[in-house]
Design an enzyme around this catalytic site. Structure first.
Site, PDB file in Angstrom:
ATOM      1  CG  HIS A  25      20.389   6.505  -8.004  1.00  0.00           C
ATOM      2  ND1 HIS A  25      20.158   7.163  -9.217  1.00  0.00           N
ATOM      3  CD2 HIS A  25      19.557   6.336  -6.795  1.00  0.00           C
ATOM      4  CE1 HIS A  25      19.638   8.462  -8.810  1.00  0.00           C
ATOM      5  NE2 HIS A  25      18.811   7.442  -7.619  1.00  0.00           N
ATOM      6  CB  CYS A  71      20.042   5.128 -14.365  1.00  0.00           C
ATOM      7  SG  CYS A  71      20.057   4.725 -12.564  1.00  0.00           S
ATOM      8  CE  LYS A 117      21.903   9.994  -2.781  1.00  0.00           C
ATOM      9  NZ  LYS A 117      21.591   9.680  -3.512  1.00  0.00           N
TER      10      LYS A 117
END
Ligand code: MSP
Length: 483
Positions: free
Chosen positions: A149, A129, A303
């Protein structure tokens, strides 16, 4: 914390693929508060920040912008330096890992010092990642994605890499953390790390082929096909800034013989509390003393993300309310240990309640009386009648920044109440002596509140002390009300 030893304190070094965000501002301010508090205690403090330049995500963005990577990281670093300055942070140094010799030499020295049996060249195949800059195992992956992500495609990579045998350090790491020789704060994060280690440690890939990282990074010593894994070089920034490469006096003083604190977010605690001490133990270098793990700022319960449109730029706060107010919001209304939510609306409410109507208004009222009564306070005695049982130092030493801020604002509310009850401005006509004594007490308390505020709102605190000592009213409100 140790009462005498020189203190080294650091923020994490941010990736430079984007502008600084509010999470960075939080970490900078928390670190600065602890640094300032310790300086006020008379300790020698070295506060370090910097940038993490060697990540693949930096290369991706630089390429997309058509800017050479070295130029890109240097330009981006200026935004982080400026933010530290604009928030009133007094960092002693700022290290840039992509362009500084001291970092390259130090990272390579650390690599060379690691015990030979701890590093091994091996073929590896895995999913990487780029967001985390980390290989993921099956248990980290949800619906073929890294949950941290979403939307980023995991890269399937097969190549020969150097591995660090983390397994060799399982027992030593457990001893280190369980004995609190390495203290992880808060307890919940300490427990997370302990169970991560007890779950068994996998060896860590610590290099990448030069091709894959497009020749950007720190070369592995004696192997011109490999670059260091970005986390290997990044973690070494802390000692490299102190002059580890040439075993400088500063390194000896602040690292080997001092006390060290890393302030980091919850997403990178493992890198600091597991990988970093293991690397240091392998190289025969002292391990850090304290890892302070802070929570995350969310906005509107989510977020912060550009696509949701809820990102709060630190400059939204600094430009609208000023740096001291930004520090106030981050220190009082963002929990040090848990996640906290901020919105543009809540920020305004906090500002008006705590600063415009709270501290700012109190200072105006008191200084107006002091100038009318003509009372100047040259010396003051600590009284602290509002919270005699609260230990400021104990709370500061356990990093309870929010409790300390709440305590200071209890003192502010107490003083407001005292003025309300005693009404010295009315009393001055009928009982002038009593009114003057009331005011001396009030000035004493305000002076001591300013003393408490020094690590948090340093300019406001100094200004209040100046106003009291020179018997002046503020020319304009310290914190004008926002509608
Ligand atoms: N480059 C690494 C750190 C290497 S340290 C040797 C990195 N960079 S980062 O830019 O992603 O994050 C820098 C710091 O900001 C980290 O401590 C991270 O936890 C913190 N935060 C990132 N987002 C945050 C919030 N939303 N809220 C609070 N802190 C946050 O990780």
């Amino acid at each position: 914390m140790s009462p005498k030893k020189p203190l080294f304190i650091s923020t994490a070094i941010p990736y430079v693929n984007a502008k600084p965000h509010l999470g960075h501002a939080l970490e900078f301010v928390e670190t600065d508060i602890i640094a300032r508090y310790n300086r006020l205690l008379g300790k020698e403090v070295f506060f370090l920040s910097g940038t993490d330049d060697n990540a693949s995500k930096n290369v991706e963005i630089a390429e997309a912008a058509g800017v050479p990577i070295k130029e890109f990281v240097s330009t981006q670093a200026e935004n982080f330096k400026k933010l530290l300055q604009d928030l009133g942070c007094e960092n002693n140094d700022f290290i840039q890992t992509g362009i500084e010799e001291r970092h390259i030499k130090g990272a390579q020295k650390l690599w060379n010092l690691c015990k030979k049996g701890d590093i091994e060249l091996r073929k590896y195949k895995g999913l990487y990642c780029v967001g985390c800059e980390e290989f993921k195992t099956d248990k980290d992956i949800v619906n073929n994605e890294c949950p941290l992500h979403p939307g980023r495609i995991l890269q399937e990579i097969e190549e020969e890499n150097y591995f660090f045998k983390l397994k060799n350090y399982e027992k030593e790491l457990l001893d280190l953390i369980e004995s609190n020789k390495l203290k992880i704060v808060p307890e919940t994060r300490r427990n997370e790390i302990l169970s991560f280690i007890k779950g068994g440690l996998n060896d860590l890939s610590i290099s990448r082929s030069k091709e894959r990282v497009k020749n950007w990074g720190i070369p592995v010593p004696n192997d011109d096909t490999q670059m260091m894994y970005v986390w290997f070089d990044a973690l070494s920034n802390y000692i490299n800034a102190l002059g580890f490469a040439e075993n400088s006096e500063k390194f000896q003083k602040f690292w080997e013989n001092g006390e060290s604190i890393h302030v980091v977010g919850k997403d990178i605690s493992r890198f600091h509390a597991v990988y970093w001490p293991a690397m240091l133990m392998s190289a025969g270098i002292k391990t850090p003393d304290i890892i302070l793990v802070h929570g995350f700022i969310t906005s509107g319960g989510q977020k912060m993300s550009k696509s949701i449109g809820n990102v709060i730029d630190p400059y939204d706060l600094i430009n609208e309310y000023g740096a001291e107010a930004a520090r106030y919001i981050l220190a009082r209304h963002v929990s040090v240990f848990e996640d906290s939510d901020l919105t543009k609306e809540s920020i305004k409410e906090y500002y008006n309640a705590g600063l415009a109507n709270g501290l700012g208004n109190l200072v105006s009222r008191i200084m107006k009386m002091a100038t009318v009564f003509g009372i100047k306070l040259d010396k003051y005695t600590k009284l602290n009648v509002a919270g005699p049982d609260f230990s400021f130092d104990e709370s500061m030493n356990s990093f309870e920044i929010n409790s300390v801020m709440n305590f200071i604002w209890t003192r502010i509310a107490y003083l407001d109440g005292y003025i309300q009850v005693e009404e010295p401005f009315k009393k001055i006509k009928i009982k002038p002596e009593e009114a003057k004594n009331n005011l001396i007490f009030i000035l004493n308390e305000l002076r001591d509140i300013a003393e408490n505020l020094l690590p948090f709102l340093p300019n406001t605190a100094k200004n209040i002390i100046y106003l009291i000592e020179s018997n002046k009213s503020p020319e304009t409100p310290l914190f004008p009300r926002k509608d």
